[in-house]
Write an enzyme that holds these catalytic residues in place. Structure first.
Site, short mmCIF file in Angstrom:
data_model
loop_
_atom_site.label_atom_id
_atom_site.label_comp_id
_atom_site.label_asym_id
_atom_site.label_seq_id
_atom_site.Cartn_x
_atom_site.Cartn_y
_atom_site.Cartn_z
N ARG A 18 0.97 -1.44 -0.18
CA ARG A 18 0.05 -0.41 0.14
C ARG A 18 -0.04 1.68 0.20
NH1 ARG A 18 -3.62 -0.30 5.20
NH2 ARG A 18 -1.69 -1.39 5.59
N ASN A 36 -6.92 -2.19 2.36
CA ASN A 36 -6.93 -3.77 2.84
C ASN A 36 -7.77 -4.53 2.33
OD1 ASN A 36 -4.15 -4.23 2.78
ND2 ASN A 36 -3.28 -4.06 4.87
#
Length: 202
Positions: A18, A36
């Protein structure tokens, strides 16, 4: 301006993925989020120029020692404008930036260890080559000296006892030198193995 929604599968959670996506999206000037999902995937929403979004699709398909994207499901839609910047969504209790920093450090460490292993392997190969060359040279020298001694024996039967003693002494000297060199080489190899073990390389 378009909106890209992507669902990324693979080894993409708890790997610094990320953070990488966030860096790329901000560099391209996108607005959106990355998060997520409970099923192990990562969801990306990015809004921006359509041509840049097409390039972004390829850029987020990351494969390295920590991250391994296996597939990306994507769909395009009209821009909504409901976010004003690109950021990472973080769950409560998540380490966030510390985990990303640790992942980056780990990746750098893996690269450094791989380089060190390559260098060490090259040096060991070089040492083995040098040792083989020295042993061959010593064997050739020994063989040459032995031939000379045999010729001298044939030519000087009257001095046979003297020549036999000289040959014996030469052999003892050569053996002593060989023993010293082999002892030194064994000591150096033992030191190298100890150093490698202490660093956890072997």
């Amino acid at each position: 301006m378009k909106r890209l929604t992507a669902y990324v599968s693979g080894n993409v959670q708890h790997s610094g993925y990320r953070a990488r996506v966030t860096d790329i999206a901000r560099m391209l000037g996108f607005k959106g989020t990355v998060e997520n999902l409970d099923d192990g995937r990562v969801k990306i929403i990015a809004e921006g120029d359509e041509d840049k979004l097409r390039w972004f699709e390829e850029a987020i398909c990351i494969k390295n020692s920590l991250i391994n994207v296996s597939s990306i499901e994507k769909e395009y839609s009209s821009q909504r404008g409901d976010v004003n910047r690109f950021y990472k969504l973080v769950e409560k209790g998540e380490t966030d930036s510390r985990l990303d920093t640790a992942a980056d450090h780990l990746k750098s460490l893996i690269v450094a260890v791989n380089r060190m292993n390559d260098n060490l392997s090259s040096k060991i190969d070089q040492m083995n080559d040098n040792l083989s060359s020295k042993i061959d040279q010593m064997n050739n020298n020994l063989s040459s000296k032995m031939d000379v001694m045999i010729d001298l024996q044939k030519d000087a039967l009257s001095g046979q006892e003297i020549l036999i003693e000289e040959v014996r002494q030469s052999r003892e000297e050569i053996k002593g030198r060989l023993d010293q060199r082999f002892d030194k080489l064994e000591s150096e190899v033992a030191e190298m193995r100890g150093a490698l073990k202490s660093k956890g390389i072997i």
